[in-house]
Each structure stands twice: as C-alpha cells, then as structure tokens.
Design a protein around this motif. Structure first.
Motif, PDB file in Angstrom:
ATOM      1  N   SER A 381      -3.675  -4.403  17.077  1.00 46.54           N
ATOM      2  CA  SER A 381      -2.873  -2.823  16.728  1.00 46.54           C
ATOM      3  C   SER A 381      -1.529  -4.103  16.918  1.00 46.54           C
ATOM      4  O   SER A 381      -1.325  -4.509  18.570  1.00 46.54           O
ATOM      5  CB  SER A 381      -2.522  -1.861  17.108  1.00 46.54           C
ATOM      6  N   ARG A 382      -0.523  -4.686  16.415  1.00 46.07           N
ATOM      7  CA  ARG A 382       0.752  -5.304  16.971  1.00 46.07           C
ATOM      8  C   ARG A 382       1.605  -4.960  17.150  1.00 46.07           C
ATOM      9  O   ARG A 382       2.658  -5.174  18.330  1.00 46.07           O
ATOM     10  CB  ARG A 382       0.847  -6.468  15.839  1.00 46.07           C
ATOM     11  N   THR A 383       1.940  -3.148  17.090  1.00 47.34           N
ATOM     12  CA  THR A 383       3.239  -2.937  16.753  1.00 47.34           C
ATOM     13  C   THR A 383       3.061  -1.872  17.707  1.00 47.34           C
ATOM     14  O   THR A 383       4.027  -1.297  17.966  1.00 47.34           O
ATOM     15  CB  THR A 383       3.703  -2.534  15.492  1.00 47.34           C
ATOM     16  N   SER A 384       2.119  -0.909  17.620  1.00 50.65           N
ATOM     17  CA  SER A 384       1.556  -0.007  18.592  1.00 50.65           C
ATOM     18  C   SER A 384       1.158  -0.156  19.658  1.00 50.65           C
ATOM     19  O   SER A 384      -0.098  -0.958  19.813  1.00 50.65           O
ATOM     20  CB  SER A 384       0.839   0.974  17.739  1.00 50.65           C
ATOM     21  N   GLN A 385       1.365   1.181  20.857  1.00 44.51           N
ATOM     22  CA  GLN A 385       0.376   0.803  21.959  1.00 44.51           C
ATOM     23  C   GLN A 385      -0.612   1.966  21.680  1.00 44.51           C
ATOM     24  O   GLN A 385      -1.204   1.849  22.918  1.00 44.51           O
ATOM     25  CB  GLN A 385       1.721   1.142  23.052  1.00 44.51           C
ATOM     26  N   ARG A 386      -0.994   2.478  20.721  1.00 41.24           N
ATOM     27  CA  ARG A 386      -2.103   3.239  20.741  1.00 41.24           C
ATOM     28  C   ARG A 386      -3.302   2.318  20.764  1.00 41.24           C
ATOM     29  O   ARG A 386      -3.524   1.229  19.483  1.00 41.24           O
ATOM     30  CB  ARG A 386      -1.839   4.550  19.327  1.00 41.24           C
ATOM     31  N   PRO A 387      -4.664   2.981  21.003  1.00 36.67           N
ATOM     32  CA  PRO A 387      -5.705   1.493  21.023  1.00 36.67           C
ATOM     33  C   PRO A 387      -6.369   1.980  19.304  1.00 36.67           C
ATOM     34  O   PRO A 387      -5.535   2.732  18.374  1.00 36.67           O
ATOM     35  CB  PRO A 387      -6.596   2.476  21.179  1.00 36.67           C
ATOM     36  N   PRO A 388      -6.627   0.605  18.575  1.00 34.19           N
ATOM     37  CA  PRO A 388      -6.692   1.130  17.205  1.00 34.19           C
ATOM     38  C   PRO A 388      -7.881   1.341  16.471  1.00 34.19           C
ATOM     39  O   PRO A 388      -8.935   1.735  17.626  1.00 34.19           O
ATOM     40  CB  PRO A 388      -7.507  -0.651  17.376  1.00 34.19           C
ATOM     41  N   GLU A 389      -7.638   1.993  15.166  1.00 33.45           N
ATOM     42  CA  GLU A 389      -8.284   2.699  14.990  1.00 33.45           C
ATOM     43  C   GLU A 389      -8.883   2.518  13.681  1.00 33.45           C
ATOM     44  O   GLU A 389      -8.906   2.082  12.529  1.00 33.45           O
ATOM     45  CB  GLU A 389      -7.607   4.108  14.779  1.00 33.45           C
ATOM     46  N   PRO A 390     -10.879   2.411  13.662  1.00 29.69           N
ATOM     47  CA  PRO A 390     -11.238   1.443  12.659  1.00 29.69           C
ATOM     48  C   PRO A 390     -10.810   2.884  11.677  1.00 29.69           C
ATOM     49  O   PRO A 390     -10.779   3.463  11.777  1.00 29.69           O
ATOM     50  CB  PRO A 390     -12.529   2.029  13.316  1.00 29.69           C
ATOM     51  N   ILE A 391     -11.495   1.850  10.251  1.00 27.45           N
ATOM     52  CA  ILE A 391     -11.583   2.066   9.055  1.00 27.45           C
ATOM     53  C   ILE A 391     -11.955   1.933   8.182  1.00 27.45           C
ATOM     54  O   ILE A 391     -12.995   1.218   8.807  1.00 27.45           O
ATOM     55  CB  ILE A 391      -9.775   1.605   8.169  1.00 27.45           C
ATOM     56  N   CYS A 392     -12.511   2.930   7.621  1.00 26.94           N
ATOM     57  CA  CYS A 392     -14.205   2.780   6.402  1.00 26.94           C
ATOM     58  C   CYS A 392     -13.585   1.684   5.452  1.00 26.94           C
ATOM     59  O   CYS A 392     -12.661   2.258   4.692  1.00 26.94           O
ATOM     60  CB  CYS A 392     -14.256   3.810   6.185  1.00 26.94           C
ATOM     61  N   CYS A 393     -14.685   1.273   5.329  1.00 29.21           N
ATOM     62  CA  CYS A 393     -13.893  -0.208   4.309  1.00 29.21           C
ATOM     63  C   CYS A 393     -15.929  -0.231   3.529  1.00 29.21           C
ATOM     64  O   CYS A 393     -16.696  -0.199   3.901  1.00 29.21           O
ATOM     65  CB  CYS A 393     -14.094  -1.765   4.624  1.00 29.21           C
ATOM     66  N   ARG A 394     -15.491  -0.817   1.705  1.00 26.14           N
ATOM     67  CA  ARG A 394     -16.813  -0.458   1.382  1.00 26.14           C
ATOM     68  C   ARG A 394     -17.415  -2.073   1.126  1.00 26.14           C
ATOM     69  O   ARG A 394     -16.292  -3.010   2.084  1.00 26.14           O
ATOM     70  CB  ARG A 394     -16.298  -0.671  -0.051  1.00 26.14           C
ATOM     71  N   ILE A 395     -18.671  -1.778   1.440  1.00 26.54           N
ATOM     72  CA  ILE A 395     -18.928  -3.241   1.162  1.00 26.54           C
ATOM     73  C   ILE A 395     -20.138  -4.024   0.581  1.00 26.54           C
ATOM     74  O   ILE A 395     -20.795  -4.626   0.325  1.00 26.54           O
ATOM     75  CB  ILE A 395     -19.774  -3.553   2.650  1.00 26.54           C
ATOM     76  N   GLY A 396     -19.339  -3.503  -0.593  1.00 26.28           N
ATOM     77  CA  GLY A 396     -19.688  -3.824  -1.927  1.00 26.28           C
ATOM     78  C   GLY A 396     -19.991  -2.550  -2.992  1.00 26.28           C
ATOM     79  O   GLY A 396     -20.989  -2.622  -3.796  1.00 26.28           O
ATOM     80  N   ALA A 397     -20.413  -1.360  -2.461  1.00 23.64           N
ATOM     81  CA  ALA A 397     -20.835  -0.535  -3.281  1.00 23.64           C
ATOM     82  C   ALA A 397     -19.468  -0.777  -4.750  1.00 23.64           C
ATOM     83  O   ALA A 397     -18.292   0.036  -4.866  1.00 23.64           O
ATOM     84  CB  ALA A 397     -20.137   0.701  -2.200  1.00 23.64           C
ATOM     85  N   SER A 398     -19.837  -0.092  -5.984  1.00 25.56           N
ATOM     86  CA  SER A 398     -19.517   0.000  -7.221  1.00 25.56           C
ATOM     87  C   SER A 398     -18.617  -0.887  -7.388  1.00 25.56           C
ATOM     88  O   SER A 398     -17.856  -0.844  -8.038  1.00 25.56           O
ATOM     89  CB  SER A 398     -18.423   1.728  -6.774  1.00 25.56           C
ATOM     90  N   ASN A 399     -19.563  -1.809  -7.398  1.00 27.43           N
ATOM     91  CA  ASN A 399     -19.038  -3.413  -7.234  1.00 27.43           C
ATOM     92  C   ASN A 399     -17.650  -4.184  -6.950  1.00 27.43           C
ATOM     93  O   ASN A 399     -16.641  -4.532  -7.468  1.00 27.43           O
ATOM     94  CB  ASN A 399     -19.122  -3.744  -9.113  1.00 27.43           C
ATOM     95  N   LYS A 400     -17.051  -3.210  -5.656  1.00 28.45           N
ATOM     96  CA  LYS A 400     -15.880  -3.171  -4.976  1.00 28.45           C
ATOM     97  C   LYS A 400     -15.675  -4.340  -3.834  1.00 28.45           C
ATOM     98  O   LYS A 400     -16.771  -3.875  -2.836  1.00 28.45           O
ATOM     99  CB  LYS A 400     -14.744  -1.798  -4.894  1.00 28.45           C
ATOM    100  N   PHE A 401     -15.549  -5.253  -3.797  1.00 31.08           N
ATOM    101  CA  PHE A 401     -15.200  -5.708  -2.095  1.00 31.08           C
ATOM    102  C   PHE A 401     -14.092  -5.782  -1.609  1.00 31.08           C
ATOM    103  O   PHE A 401     -13.092  -6.621  -2.429  1.00 31.08           O
ATOM    104  CB  PHE A 401     -15.817  -7.658  -2.772  1.00 31.08           C
ATOM    105  N   GLU A 402     -14.363  -4.735  -0.553  1.00 30.67           N
ATOM    106  CA  GLU A 402     -13.003  -4.350  -0.002  1.00 30.67           C
ATOM    107  C   GLU A 402     -12.712  -5.649   1.402  1.00 30.67           C
ATOM    108  O   GLU A 402     -11.957  -5.323   2.261  1.00 30.67           O
ATOM    109  CB  GLU A 402     -12.912  -3.859   0.553  1.00 30.67           C
TER     110      GLU A 402
END
Length: 750
Positions: A381-402
C-alpha cells in the motif's frame, strides 16, 4: 442388430432419435470407450450438455440392469447434492450430474453436465512432464470429497479408475467421478471391477467367488490409491501391469519397492525449497495409506479430507512444493506452479481495475487455498497507512488467469543488495520488531506474517514494468476437446503390410464371400451365365492412408449422428459408385474414386481384362418426413430398403477383382445374339407391343434379356435409348434398372 429388430422396435428407435435430435444439437464427439460415445451438444437455450450414447439390447437383463444401476446411483447422489445446496453448502462435488435419459430397444442415452477436458486417463497418456505435487494433492482431495459423499449415502463406486474420471478444463481442471454402472449398495455383492485397480482382498474373493466379507468403501480407497500411483508413475497401470496387477506386485515385492520404482524420487524430509525435482514424503505417505495391502490399515477417503485441507504439511498447503518445472516469469499462475511467497503481477484476465494491485506493482502470495482454484495475494500500500489487505485471485479457474508469475530474481531489498531474491519469504528476525504494513529499508513492505512458519512475506514498493497483458498462446485451452467416436484402429489386424499395398486373397472363405457379392449383388436370371465373367484373382488392398481417410470420414458421420454410422458394400469404377441401394454421383465421390484407383496403380487394364473395386461406403441416418430440420442426414429413402446418398460419401476400396469380359458384343445393350435368335417366348412372357417401345414406329427386332420381352427396333438399340426404356416397360422396369446399373456401367466400363 437391425435385422433382428421388429418393425415396432425400429419405429421406437426412430422416435427416440427424433426426440434427441429435436432437443439437442450435436457439437462434436468428446470421447469414446467400450460403453459407446460421449457427445457435446447444445440445448435450445444455448447451454451445453453431454450426451452419453450406448448401443444396448435393452431386452438383455444384464446390460439393462447395469444401466439402471448407474441411473439409480447417480440420481440418488444428485438429489442429495441438491439438498446440500438448499442448506447453504454450495461447494460443487466432483460427481457427474444426470439431467435426463432416453431408452430405446437398441440403445440408451444419458444427458449429463458438460465437461470438455476428456478423461484423466487420456490426460495421463498425453503428459510429457511429471505432475506437479500440488495438482496431485488437489486431484486427491476432489476424489476423496466425492467418494466420502457417496459412501455416507450408501453408494460405493466399485470401479474407480482414471478412465472413469472426467476433467472440466474450462472449470480450471476440476474432476468429475463418472460411470457408476458397477456401483453397489450396502449388503450387495460385487457386480464388476477392473482387475488392475483391484485391491488384494477383492482379487482373493474373486478367486473364491465369495464377496460376503468385503468392504466396498475400502475397495474404493485402494482404487483411488492406484489412480494417484498412476499420476506419480505418469503411465497407465493397464500399460505396465503385464501379468501382475499392482496389488500382486506389492504382495510380492512390498509397498516400499513399488513407491521407490517411480520415475521421480522422493525428496529428503528436510528439503523444503530449491530446484530439486521430486516429491515430498508427505505425498508418499498419502498414497501409501491408500495402498495398504491389509484393508484394516487402509485409510478411507473420509479420513483424508481434513488432513489434505488443514494439515500444514499437506501438499496443498506446504509453503514450497518441488514441481516438475520451475515457473517462468510471465506465465499464468496455476495450481501447478503456485508457491507461498511467490512474486506475482496482474495477469491477462485481471478485471478489478487499479483499486488493487496497480499496473506494474509486484504482489506476494500470502495464503494458499486447499481447493486450489484461488489464492490470497497482497500488494504493497503506497498511499494508505493502513496495513495491506489481501485480495482473492483466481489461479486458472474457469480459464481465467488473473495472475502471472512476477519478474525474478529481484534485487535483495531487505539485507544484502548483492544477493538475488526469488520470492518474498523472509525469516522473522527476533531482534527486529515486525508489524504488518511496516516498511523495511524503504524498499519493501511487510504484506503477510505467518508466525507458525516463522516467516514474513514482503513486497517491493517500486513498480516494475509489465511487458504485455496478452494471454500466452500456450495457455489458451480449447473450447472443446474432440476425440474419436470409435476405438483407435490403425488398420485391420489381418493385414500383411510387408507384402505391399495389396496382396492376393488366399483365404478361401473370404474369397467366396467376395465372389458372392460380385455375382450376387443383383438377382441374376439363370440364362446370364457366370462364364461370361470368369474371375482371375482377387486382391485385398492394404493402404493405410486410404483406410485412415475412410476412418476419419466415418468419425465425422458418427459425430453428426450421435455415434450412429452405417457401412454398405458397393462397387466402384472410374464413373463412381453403383449399387442397387446406393447411388452416388457427386463430385466428391468421383474425385475420391479416381484418386483411389490412381494410388493403387490399377488404371488402364486391357480391353479383355477388367478390374473393379469392391468398397466399404460409410453413410449416416436416412432422412424422413418427421426428421427435424437441423438434423444432418446423409441418405434419403427412395423406396423399401432403397436409399440414395444426399451428399458426398467416402469409400474404402477393400478388394480389387480382376476378371475377363467374355460376353458377346451386343450384351452391353441388354441383348445377345443368342437371345435374339432364341425361340420366341410364350404369349404370356412376351410383350403385347408390336412396335418398338421407344420410337413407336419401326417393328421390333430385339428382345430384352431379363424378361424376354420383344421391345426394340434396330435403330433404338443403343445405350442412350436403353436408359429411357425404364419408363416404357412397366412389366420389367425395376429388373431392367438393376441390370443396367451393373452390366451397363460396371462390366462394360471402357
């Protein structure tokens, strides 16, 4: 089979086929097995389904019982799955789902959910590199979930094997357990199994014909262990077992010997990272727990669910897994290459805007998901002083490569700038206060902390260029996987390829069968002597290119007709195909026939010696008045048991028949001197017509051979006028038409 079916049975079959055609549009064939074929189809709504079409005599009690057993087992499990979803459990179980089924007298059809990746057996055969350990663990968890769910509801599969496991490629590679035709309920005896996947106690019970003491859930466990062993071995058990099954090998050499014989070694217990290729002892123990020879020592699928999902040493959750191939920068992140602490960047299917992970920023995988289709990623997080919050990402599900693998190595931004860091995992230093979101050296930020492992995950604060957001071609999965709707046969096993593209036919029975087709295609009158056309020799063609071309055409016809394709025998000359129930004058057929003759080098025999090809011709279903408009028909009915090809069809020249043409010259016109000078037939046999039936002017001089009717004058005795005769002589029109087809075009083919 159609020859023994009654008219009522055939009518029922046509009705069922028309119902299927009306409700589903065929897309292509997904695969083939001993049961039949599976087709991709589209409903009227546009949604895709799969149709499993199985040839079956439904009057056969054993066959029909197996079919109904599968229906009952799957419908019961599907109903339980629906109830689970109503209670809020929306996790999809790896069990095939049946939507509908059709039953006719000679086939059955099941409509089920569509998967496009073929079977696990075919994937194993295609693989050229070892499986990543995390994928093996993911496959194991899915199958354990499916089997545990079935066992809890009183259904044991009893034939778990790679060929009965489907892969949903568009769903990220999820598995579906299918083919419950040998499933059994509590208290039932064994109804079938595959020997090389059988447990020791099942093999022993089969020899004794006593299945009373068996536990079907333990048998499923052993078969699951065999499937995982195939993944480690990277080869089908059916191809390596020989005279011994895996159970028999283990009984003789021991389980440790079976595990040590695998191509990839098992890593030393203290190896947690590095580029050594191999599998961990945790995975080895998982497989060994399923392959225990003693059923009482063997783990059940239900006992493996929690360890696979929650144990920190599970192949799905370990920080580092030695994969078969190191991930390269820029390739999509999948279950095969993901690691805890991996540097990642935005992938080609990223759709969250710049809110999370701005373009060029490097994130770090801070948590792994046991179900393997998702992972948590934290970006600095470059602009916020809050700790970074993890995000949920696809790793190949439904042919989507995020996500794609980030650039590595990176300069070590924590300690020594001369070192190179390949991931974002850093050991926690007890002398340094560590807080989530804290900045280290002004170069990186702490984005994750795992005190149980004694590590923190850090991500660089500087932006790194992303060269391209285009999806790599090598990761574009096909929309549908098309397979052969027939068993793969390169050529007939009786061929002797060492003798060239054609060889003399010496087998007497086969020789007589060909002769009977040559002389018996038309019901010949007695006075047309076979001596006119003595057969000198018969050769069997053995051209693999022609055979494979024919097989591909047959596959196409089968795919367009739910696996139904017909073969007919027909003679072929340079003019095309000629037979009383198949007429084909399309350009495609003529081109093929000339090509075949040229390839075989059989063009241009002498005037007295003739050659003709006896071919196998493939056709599809015949059109009828009730056929749906979207149905692809290859033939149309022109009379009782008479059909005409509607489009180009392909023929395989099976036999070359060499014969002498010793018929009198006038024989080609349907008249012989012998017949013309013969005593006149009785009034009942003769035509009442005194004038020529063509010109209706000149007196009759020639009689027609099949029936002896006096019909033609001198001038009208020509091939052109003879073709018009079929509409002038109603008494013998059909007979003459059939005679002309063979003796007007085949015998006199110069």
């Amino acid at each position: 089979m159609t020859s023994i079916l009654s008219d009522l049975d055939l009518q029922e079959t046509r009705q069922k086929l028309n119902q299927i055609d009306a409700n589903y549009e065929s897309i292509g064939c997904l695969g083939h097995g001993g049961f039949g074929s599976v087709f991709a189809a589209k409903k009227k709504s546009g949604r895709r389904v799969a149709l499993k079409v199985m040839p079956m005599d439904t009057s056969d009690e054993d066959e029909y019982e197996k079919f109904t057993r599968e229906i009952e087992a799957v419908v019961k499990l599907n109903s339980c799955m629906d109830e689970e979803k109503k209670l809020g459990n929306n996790r999809d179980l790896s069990i095939v789902y049946f939507e509908d089924w059709y039953i006719a007298s000679n086939f059955v059809c099941i409509v089920m959910n569509y998967v496009d990746g073929g079977t696990l057996a075919s994937e194993i055969e295609r693989k050229t590199e070892p499986y990543a350990e995390r994928r093996i663990g993911w496959y194991a968890l899915q199958l354990c979930d499916a089997l545990a769910f079935a066992h809890e509801r009183g259904v044991s599969h009893h034939d778990v094997k790679a060929a009965n496991i489907l892969i949903d490629a568009s769903g990220g590679g999820k598995l579906l357990l299918a083919d419950f035709g040998t499933s059994i309920k509590p208290g039932e005896e064994c109804v079938g199994f595959t020997k090389c996947y059988a447990s020791p106690e099942l093999l022993a019970s089969f020899e004794l014909e006593d299945f009373s003491s068996l536990r079907p859930d333990k048998i499923d466990s052993y078969a699951l262990g065999c499937v995982l062993y195939e993944l480690l071995l990277l080869q089908r058990l059916e191809q390596v077992s020989g005279q011994q099954t895996l159970a028999q090998f283990i009984d003789g050499a021991g389980l440790d010997a079976a595990m040590e014989s695998l191509p990839l070694p098992f890593l030393p217990p203290d190896t947690t990272k590095g580029n050594i290729v191999g599998y961990t002892h945790e995975l080895k123990n998982l497989v060994m727990n399923l392959l225990q020879p003693n059923a009482s020592d063997r783990w059940l699928p239900s006992q493996l669910q929690q360890p696979l999902r929650n144990d920190p040493k599970s192949p799905l959750l370990m920080p580092h897994i030695a994969a078969a191939k190191t991930a390269s920068p820029g390739v999509p992140v999948t279950v095969d290459n993901i690691q805890l602490g991996m540097f990642v960047q935005r992938g080609p299917d990223w759709n969250d805007g710049d809110r999370d992970g701005p373009i060029g920023s490097v994130g770090v995988v801070v948590s792994l998901d046991a179900d393997a289709l998702y992972a948590e990623v934290a970006f600095p997080s470059r602009t916020s002083q809050r700790p970074p919050e993890p995000i949920c990402c696809r790793i190949g599900a439904s042919n989507k490569f995020e996500l794609k693998v980030g650039p590595m190595p990176l300069p070590d931004f924590v300690s020594n700038p001369n070192d190179l860091r390949h991931d974002g995992i850093v050991p926690i230093d007890s002398t340094v206060a560590v807080t989530l979101g804290g900045k280290l050296n002004g170069k990186c930020e702490v984005v994750g902390i795992d005190k149980s492992l004694g590590v923190m995950m850090v991500a660089p604060l500087e932006l790194l260029p992303i060269k391209s957001l285009a999806k790599p071609q090598i990761w574009q999965l096909q929309e549908s996987s098309f397979c052969s709707p027939r068993e793969h046969v390169m050529h007939p096993s009786s061929w002797r390829l060492d003798q060239g593209p054609f060889t003399d036919l010496l087998e007497q029975e086969e020789f007589e069968n060909v002769l009977s087709l040559f002389f018996g295609t038309i019901d010949l009158p007695d006075h047309l002597k076979k001596e006119y056309f003595p057969v000198q020799k018969i050769e069997r063609t053995q051209d693999t290119w022609l055979f494979e071309s024919y097989a591909r055409r047959k596959e196409k016809v089968a795919m367009e007709n739910w696996g139904l394709a017909n073969e007919v025998d027909a003679f072929m000359t340079s003019d095309g195909l000629h037979q009383n129930n198949i007429q084909m004058f399309s350009s495609g057929g003529k081109e093929f026939s000339m090509k075949a003759l040229n390839i075989l080098g059989k063009i241009g025999p002498s005037s007295s010696t003739k050659q003709i090809l006896l071919c196998r011709v493939v056709t599809g279903r015949a059109a009828s008045a009730s056929s749906p408009s979207n149905l692809i028909c290859h033939t149309e009915c022109i009379g009782k048991d008479m059909y005409r090809c509607r489009g180009p069809c392909l023929a395989y020249p099976q036999y070359i028949i060499t014969y002498k043409n010793q018929a009198p010259r006038d024989f080609r016109y349907g008249v012989t001197t012998e017949a013309a000078n013969a005593p006149q037939s009785s009034p009942e046999q003769r035509s009442p017509t005194k004038e020529c039936v063509i010109c209706m002017e000149r007196p009759v001089k020639y009689v027609m051979v099949p029936c002896g009717h006096a019909v033609l004058c001198d001038r009208c005795n020509s091939p052109y006028q003879l073709r018009k005769l079929k509409s002038k002589c109603p008494e013998c029109r059909a007979t003459f038409q059939r005679t002309m087809m063979i003796y007007g075009r085949v015998v006199n083919d110069e």
